[in-house]
Write a protein that holds these residues in place. Sequence first.
Motif, PDB file in Angstrom:
ATOM      1  N   VAL A  96     -43.356  46.284  17.445  1.00 39.65           N
ATOM      2  CA  VAL A  96     -43.716  45.224  18.782  1.00 39.65           C
ATOM      3  C   VAL A  96     -44.581  44.547  18.047  1.00 39.65           C
ATOM      4  CG1 VAL A  96     -44.618  47.372  20.609  1.00 39.65           C
ATOM      5  CG2 VAL A  96     -46.189  47.113  18.487  1.00 39.65           C
ATOM      6  N   ARG A  97     -44.600  44.533  17.075  1.00 36.14           N
ATOM      7  CA  ARG A  97     -45.230  43.315  16.108  1.00 36.14           C
ATOM      8  C   ARG A  97     -44.144  42.103  15.638  1.00 36.14           C
ATOM      9  NH1 ARG A  97     -51.327  44.804  13.440  1.00 36.14           N
ATOM     10  NH2 ARG A  97     -51.613  45.795  15.435  1.00 36.14           N
ATOM     11  N   LEU A  98     -42.922  42.312  15.515  1.00 36.04           N
ATOM     12  CA  LEU A  98     -41.845  41.726  15.255  1.00 36.04           C
ATOM     13  C   LEU A  98     -41.467  40.418  15.294  1.00 36.04           C
ATOM     14  CD1 LEU A  98     -39.024  44.306  14.749  1.00 36.04           C
ATOM     15  CD2 LEU A  98     -39.749  43.830  12.872  1.00 36.04           C
ATOM     16  N   SER A 149     -34.982  39.812  21.954  1.00 35.41           N
ATOM     17  CA  SER A 149     -35.208  39.753  22.587  1.00 35.41           C
ATOM     18  C   SER A 149     -35.753  40.604  23.351  1.00 35.41           C
ATOM     19  CB  SER A 149     -33.980  39.066  24.081  1.00 35.41           C
ATOM     20  OG  SER A 149     -32.587  40.858  23.067  1.00 35.41           O
ATOM     21  N   LYS A 150     -36.166  41.074  24.499  1.00 40.13           N
ATOM     22  CA  LYS A 150     -36.752  42.292  25.097  1.00 40.13           C
ATOM     23  C   LYS A 150     -35.118  43.994  25.108  1.00 40.13           C
ATOM     24  CE  LYS A 150     -39.855  40.515  28.736  1.00 40.13           C
ATOM     25  NZ  LYS A 150     -40.561  40.837  30.017  1.00 40.13           N
ATOM     26  N   LEU A 187     -43.583  49.367  24.037  1.00 37.39           N
ATOM     27  CA  LEU A 187     -43.186  48.102  24.496  1.00 37.39           C
ATOM     28  C   LEU A 187     -43.185  48.208  25.890  1.00 37.39           C
ATOM     29  CD1 LEU A 187     -41.547  45.764  23.187  1.00 37.39           C
ATOM     30  CD2 LEU A 187     -39.738  47.381  23.598  1.00 37.39           C
ATOM     31  N   LEU A 188     -44.046  49.234  26.222  1.00 40.75           N
ATOM     32  CA  LEU A 188     -43.617  48.760  28.230  1.00 40.75           C
ATOM     33  C   LEU A 188     -45.541  48.372  28.485  1.00 40.75           C
ATOM     34  CD1 LEU A 188     -42.106  50.283  30.081  1.00 40.75           C
ATOM     35  CD2 LEU A 188     -43.393  52.596  30.553  1.00 40.75           C
ATOM     36  N   ILE A 189     -46.551  48.769  27.208  1.00 43.61           N
ATOM     37  CA  ILE A 189     -47.605  47.897  27.890  1.00 43.61           C
ATOM     38  C   ILE A 189     -47.445  46.639  27.763  1.00 43.61           C
ATOM     39  CG2 ILE A 189     -49.611  47.980  27.171  1.00 43.61           C
ATOM     40  CD1 ILE A 189     -49.854  50.526  25.752  1.00 43.61           C
ATOM     41  N   LYS A 190     -46.837  46.015  25.984  1.00 41.86           N
ATOM     42  CA  LYS A 190     -46.864  45.203  26.576  1.00 41.86           C
ATOM     43  C   LYS A 190     -45.836  44.110  27.497  1.00 41.86           C
ATOM     44  CE  LYS A 190     -45.809  41.695  22.399  1.00 41.86           C
ATOM     45  NZ  LYS A 190     -45.375  41.407  20.828  1.00 41.86           N
ATOM     46  N   THR A 191     -44.604  44.638  27.676  1.00 40.77           N
ATOM     47  CA  THR A 191     -44.056  44.185  28.790  1.00 40.77           C
ATOM     48  C   THR A 191     -44.601  44.483  29.892  1.00 40.77           C
ATOM     49  OG1 THR A 191     -41.768  45.093  27.690  1.00 40.77           O
ATOM     50  CG2 THR A 191     -41.610  44.519  30.071  1.00 40.77           C
ATOM     51  N   LEU A 192     -45.876  45.061  30.724  1.00 43.38           N
ATOM     52  CA  LEU A 192     -45.841  45.038  31.843  1.00 43.38           C
ATOM     53  C   LEU A 192     -46.988  44.398  31.623  1.00 43.38           C
ATOM     54  CD1 LEU A 192     -45.569  49.009  32.752  1.00 43.38           C
ATOM     55  CD2 LEU A 192     -43.849  46.178  33.664  1.00 43.38           C
ATOM     56  N   TYR A 193     -47.839  44.314  30.646  1.00 44.30           N
ATOM     57  CA  TYR A 193     -49.523  43.733  31.050  1.00 44.30           C
ATOM     58  C   TYR A 193     -49.218  42.956  30.331  1.00 44.30           C
ATOM     59  CZ  TYR A 193     -50.364  47.356  34.346  1.00 44.30           C
ATOM     60  OH  TYR A 193     -51.267  47.969  35.424  1.00 44.30           O
ATOM     61  N   GLY A 194     -48.622  42.434  28.730  1.00 48.40           N
ATOM     62  CA  GLY A 194     -48.892  41.758  27.853  1.00 48.40           C
ATOM     63  C   GLY A 194     -48.271  40.076  28.179  1.00 48.40           C
ATOM     64  N   GLY A 195     -48.499  39.873  29.777  1.00 47.81           N
ATOM     65  CA  GLY A 195     -48.530  38.343  29.862  1.00 47.81           C
ATOM     66  C   GLY A 195     -50.269  37.786  30.119  1.00 47.81           C
ATOM     67  N   PHE A 196     -51.187  39.124  30.433  1.00 47.62           N
ATOM     68  CA  PHE A 196     -52.196  39.080  31.138  1.00 47.62           C
ATOM     69  C   PHE A 196     -53.077  37.821  30.339  1.00 47.62           C
ATOM     70  CE2 PHE A 196     -50.940  41.889  34.083  1.00 47.62           C
ATOM     71  CZ  PHE A 196     -50.540  40.940  35.492  1.00 47.62           C
TER      72      PHE A 196
END
Length: 450
Positions: free
Chosen positions: A60-62, A70-71, A281-290
Amino acid sequence: MTTTDPSPARSSSWLPAWQPNDPAFWEAEGKTRAWRTLWVTTFGLTLAFAVWFMVSAIVVRLNDIGFALSKDQLFWLTAMPGLAAGLTRLRHMFLVPTYGSRLTLTVSTLGLLIPAVGWGLAVQNPQTPYWVLLALAFLAGMGGGNFSSFMPSTSLFFPKKMQGTALGIQAGIGNFGVSLVQFLTPWVVGVNLFWFLGSKSENWVFAGKTQQIWLQNASWVYIPWLIAAAALSWWLIRSVPIKANVKEQLAIFGDKHTWIMTSIYMMTFGAFSGLAAAFPLLIKTLYGGFENAPLPLKFAFLGPLIGSTVRVLFGLIADKTGGAVLTTVSAIGMAVCAVLVTFYVTPTGLEQFPMFVATMLGIFFFSGIGNASTFRQMPIIFNPPQSAGVIGWTAAIAAFGPFIVSMLISFTLTAAGNVKPFFFGLAVFCLFNLALNWWFYNRPGAEKPS
């Protein structure tokens, strides 16, 4: 399988006799050695799980320290340890009867130094080739493979009436390694722990801010503890004198209950391990854009923490209630929570995040119950020579959970644009296993009440 010394030449590592189901032997000698062995091996298993899941905390930090992945590439990195864990668990099934607990557990623990050292070196260079990262992710999965030596070994040390408790303690505390790595990583990467090695910091860019971190600490922090665990295994563990030929071990595959319990344990531990690996990674993918997005590891560690705690507690309960009824509760609870999660995986704002986390934690809670109850069921359904093999086999297949879950999430994100199909599929799978468990083990007149 017998419990008489298979070879006098091996007496320094192998116990001369072991009869845990004999009350006199258990009180006079067995109890002390069994519990001492349990605590040593539980320490080693906790570290093995930490190494297995450290990749989920690192990936998640790379990209935030200069990598450009990529995802799909990131989900592949979270998946590879699960692939390795499943494959190496198949090998571990046969190691303890052949080489004994002492040698097997010592060498397998030392082997984890390879990914622990390797990841620390790799993350310091954003130009590290992707194939190297994949290889290191695969090697980290050896920690998950160790489970299928540790758990069958423990089942040999305890009498049948205490195996639910012993296996629940070891597996539950061992599972804490998952939560440990996700909780510990944000703390250890903020300090230059290995300054004496010339360790250099990386620039971490998050939410528009830049700070110095030492991401290599996320793997290097386990090196001294792995060495200590290997030393304790060699000094304090002796091997139970068993003799099991390949034919006896392979006989489990002719029993339909091996396959039924494999499916059920895939529901419980497969989902637990898979979602634990994918959760950050799911948290970052779903909510990381806010704006003011949540830090994934601040919340992701709660899932495996809850699941691990519940596994320990319900290992004790399962010895009193039986396992089948608790597996029924587990399947129903997981199915309901999996459906509820779907309401929060296409968020329109951060106000939905608390319910997303809560429903995910519900899955972890009920999977923990099932992880404990199934390990109570297997020693009851199968006789002692078979039960250790079945435990090893089911654990091996369920260890593919991180690989399967990460790949399915990546696929559904690409195909459907969201992860709703994945969670609906998980709910259906839970209901399927609910039916299997009820019919064969839980209903009145069941074939193998457990």
